[in-house]
Design a protein around this motif. Structure first.
Motif, short mmCIF file in Angstrom:
data_model
loop_
_atom_site.label_atom_id
_atom_site.label_comp_id
_atom_site.label_asym_id
_atom_site.label_seq_id
_atom_site.Cartn_x
_atom_site.Cartn_y
_atom_site.Cartn_z
N MET A 1 0.72 -1.33 0.02
CA MET A 1 -0.03 0.03 0.06
C MET A 1 0.87 1.19 0.11
O MET A 1 1.81 1.26 0.75
CB MET A 1 -0.87 -0.05 1.07
CG MET A 1 -1.73 1.31 1.57
SD MET A 1 -2.81 1.08 2.64
CE MET A 1 -4.31 1.19 1.92
N ILE A 2 0.67 2.25 -0.95
CA ILE A 2 1.09 3.37 -0.93
C ILE A 2 0.64 4.45 -0.21
O ILE A 2 -0.44 4.96 -0.58
CB ILE A 2 1.68 3.83 -2.47
CG1 ILE A 2 2.45 2.82 -3.19
CG2 ILE A 2 2.41 5.14 -2.45
CD1 ILE A 2 2.61 2.94 -4.51
N VAL A 3 1.33 5.06 0.83
CA VAL A 3 0.39 6.22 1.53
C VAL A 3 1.23 7.06 1.64
O VAL A 3 2.53 7.21 1.78
CB VAL A 3 0.56 5.62 3.04
CG1 VAL A 3 -0.34 6.74 3.94
CG2 VAL A 3 -0.35 4.30 3.22
N VAL A 4 0.65 8.55 1.32
CA VAL A 4 1.61 9.75 1.26
C VAL A 4 0.96 10.77 2.33
O VAL A 4 -0.44 10.79 2.30
CB VAL A 4 1.26 10.52 -0.26
CG1 VAL A 4 2.20 11.91 -0.18
CG2 VAL A 4 2.02 9.34 -1.29
N SER A 5 1.64 11.31 2.94
CA SER A 5 1.12 12.29 4.20
C SER A 5 1.38 13.82 3.78
O SER A 5 2.42 13.87 3.44
CB SER A 5 1.58 11.85 5.51
OG SER A 5 0.98 12.48 6.59
N ASN A 6 0.32 14.56 4.41
CA ASN A 6 0.81 15.77 4.70
C ASN A 6 1.00 16.11 5.92
O ASN A 6 1.26 15.28 6.56
CB ASN A 6 -0.63 16.63 4.28
CG ASN A 6 -0.23 18.19 4.08
OD1 ASN A 6 0.59 18.47 3.82
ND2 ASN A 6 -1.36 18.89 4.08
N ALA A 7 1.62 17.41 6.33
CA ALA A 7 2.06 17.70 7.46
C ALA A 7 1.27 17.48 8.56
O ALA A 7 1.66 17.31 9.75
CB ALA A 7 2.77 19.41 7.37
N SER A 8 -0.12 18.20 8.46
CA SER A 8 -0.82 18.12 9.78
C SER A 8 -1.14 16.63 10.34
O SER A 8 -1.08 16.69 11.67
CB SER A 8 -2.27 18.76 9.36
OG SER A 8 -2.91 18.02 8.48
N PRO A 9 -1.26 15.51 9.87
CA PRO A 9 -1.24 14.41 10.65
C PRO A 9 0.03 13.97 11.30
O PRO A 9 0.02 13.55 12.45
CB PRO A 9 -1.44 13.38 9.42
CG PRO A 9 -2.27 14.14 8.27
CD PRO A 9 -1.66 15.15 8.30
N LEU A 10 1.25 14.36 10.53
CA LEU A 10 2.44 14.14 11.37
C LEU A 10 2.68 15.12 12.36
O LEU A 10 3.12 14.40 13.57
CB LEU A 10 3.60 14.38 10.19
CG LEU A 10 3.68 13.72 8.97
CD1 LEU A 10 4.90 13.92 8.17
CD2 LEU A 10 3.65 12.10 9.33
N LEU A 11 2.33 16.14 12.51
CA LEU A 11 2.40 17.04 13.49
C LEU A 11 1.74 16.57 14.70
O LEU A 11 2.24 16.59 15.89
CB LEU A 11 2.34 18.51 13.19
CG LEU A 11 3.19 19.20 12.17
CD1 LEU A 11 2.91 20.37 11.58
CD2 LEU A 11 4.68 19.24 13.28
N ALA A 12 0.24 16.37 14.23
CA ALA A 12 -0.50 15.77 15.60
C ALA A 12 -0.19 14.50 16.25
O ALA A 12 0.00 14.41 17.27
CB ALA A 12 -2.12 15.85 14.84
N LEU A 13 0.01 13.75 15.27
CA LEU A 13 0.70 12.21 15.84
C LEU A 13 1.94 12.52 16.51
O LEU A 13 2.01 11.87 17.76
CB LEU A 13 0.78 11.27 14.85
CG LEU A 13 -0.54 10.81 14.05
CD1 LEU A 13 -0.36 10.01 12.79
CD2 LEU A 13 -1.45 10.06 14.91
N ALA A 14 2.82 13.25 16.19
CA ALA A 14 4.09 13.58 16.90
C ALA A 14 3.74 14.19 18.26
O ALA A 14 4.55 13.88 19.27
CB ALA A 14 4.74 14.55 15.90
N GLN A 15 2.94 15.34 18.08
CA GLN A 15 2.58 15.74 19.64
C GLN A 15 2.09 14.71 20.52
O GLN A 15 2.15 14.67 21.68
CB GLN A 15 1.70 16.74 19.38
CG GLN A 15 0.95 17.48 20.57
CD GLN A 15 2.11 18.29 21.15
OE1 GLN A 15 2.76 19.02 20.80
NE2 GLN A 15 2.08 18.21 22.68
N ALA A 16 1.19 13.97 20.07
CA ALA A 16 0.77 12.84 20.86
C ALA A 16 1.56 11.74 21.21
O ALA A 16 1.24 10.59 21.73
CB ALA A 16 -0.64 12.43 19.95
N ASP A 17 2.88 11.59 20.55
CA ASP A 17 3.78 10.59 20.51
C ASP A 17 3.13 9.26 20.14
O ASP A 17 3.36 8.22 20.78
CB ASP A 17 4.18 10.45 22.18
CG ASP A 17 5.74 9.72 22.10
OD1 ASP A 17 6.17 9.50 21.01
OD2 ASP A 17 6.08 9.22 23.17
N SER A 18 2.54 9.56 19.03
CA SER A 18 1.83 8.57 18.46
C SER A 18 2.30 8.05 16.85
O SER A 18 1.50 7.38 16.14
CB SER A 18 0.27 8.50 18.43
OG SER A 18 0.05 8.47 19.90
#
Length: 156
Positions: A1-18
Motif C-alpha cells: 500500500m502506498i501512503v502519502v502524508s501531509n504535514a498536519s497528521p505528522l505534527l498531530a501524531l508527533a504531538q501525541a507521541d503516536s
C-alpha cells in the motif's frame, strides 16, 4: 500500500507521541520534501521535530515528485507536493486534514483519510487504547483535528 502524508497528521501524531501508529498500519509512509521542511526543518516545537526526524530515519521516506501538475485550487507547497507525489506514485491513500487540499484530491480521484480516521483504525486494531484520550490530549495542546467519516464531535 502506498501512503502519502501531509504535514498536519505528522505534527498531530508527533504531538501525541503516536507516530508509531503509521508504521504499524502502513509500514512505510511517503512525504514530499516540502512536508519534511514544514515538519522538521521549520517545526517550532522541538519534541515534534525530534519525533518526526526519528520517524524519517525509520519508516517515513522523503520523495520528490518528478511531475509538475497544475491544481485548480490555491494550495500550499506541502499540499501541492503531496498531491503531485500521490499522482506520480499512484498512492492508495493520502493522509491530510486540510479541507481545500482534500477537495482537490477528491477531484483528482485520490482517496484521503483524516488523522482521526487513522487513529480510529489504530484503535480498532488494538495499536492504541483510545482515540478519545489522544484527541483530548491534542485539544489540551490546542491542536484541533477535523473528524472523519462516521465521527461526531459529541462522541469524543
Amino acid at each position: 500500500m502506498i501512503v502519502v502524508s501531509n504535514a498536519s497528521p505528522l505534527l498531530a501524531l508527533a504531538q501525541a507521541d503516536s507516530l508509531h501508529v503509521l508504521k504499524a498500519l502502513f509500514g512505510r509512509v511517503l512525504i514530499p520534501a516540502a512536508v519534511f521542511r514544514e515538519t522538521v526543518d521549520q517545526c517550532p516545537v522541538p519534541a515534534q521535530q525530534r519525533r518526526i526526524q526519528s520517524a524519517c530515519d525509520d519508516f517515513i521516506a522523503v520523495a520528490t515528485p518528478t511531475i509538475t501538475h497544475s491544481f485548480s485550487r490555491n494550495l500550499g507547497q506541502g499540499e501541492q507536493g503531496v498531491l503531485a507525489l500521490a499522482l506520480e506514485r499512484r498512492a492508495d491513500l493520502l493522509l491530510m486534514d486540510d479541507k481545500k487540499a482534500r477537495n482537490e484530491a477528491a477531484a483528482l480521484g485520490l482517496q484521503c483519510a483524516f488523522t482521526t480516521d487513522v487513529l480510529r483504525l489504530a484503535e480498532q486494531r488494538g495499536i492504541i487504547a483510545s482515540v478519545a484520550e489522544i484527541v483530548a490530549g491534542l485539544r489540551e495542546a490546542r491542536i484541533y483535528l477535523p473528524f472523519g467519516a462516521g465521527q461526531h464531535r459529541g462522541s469524543h
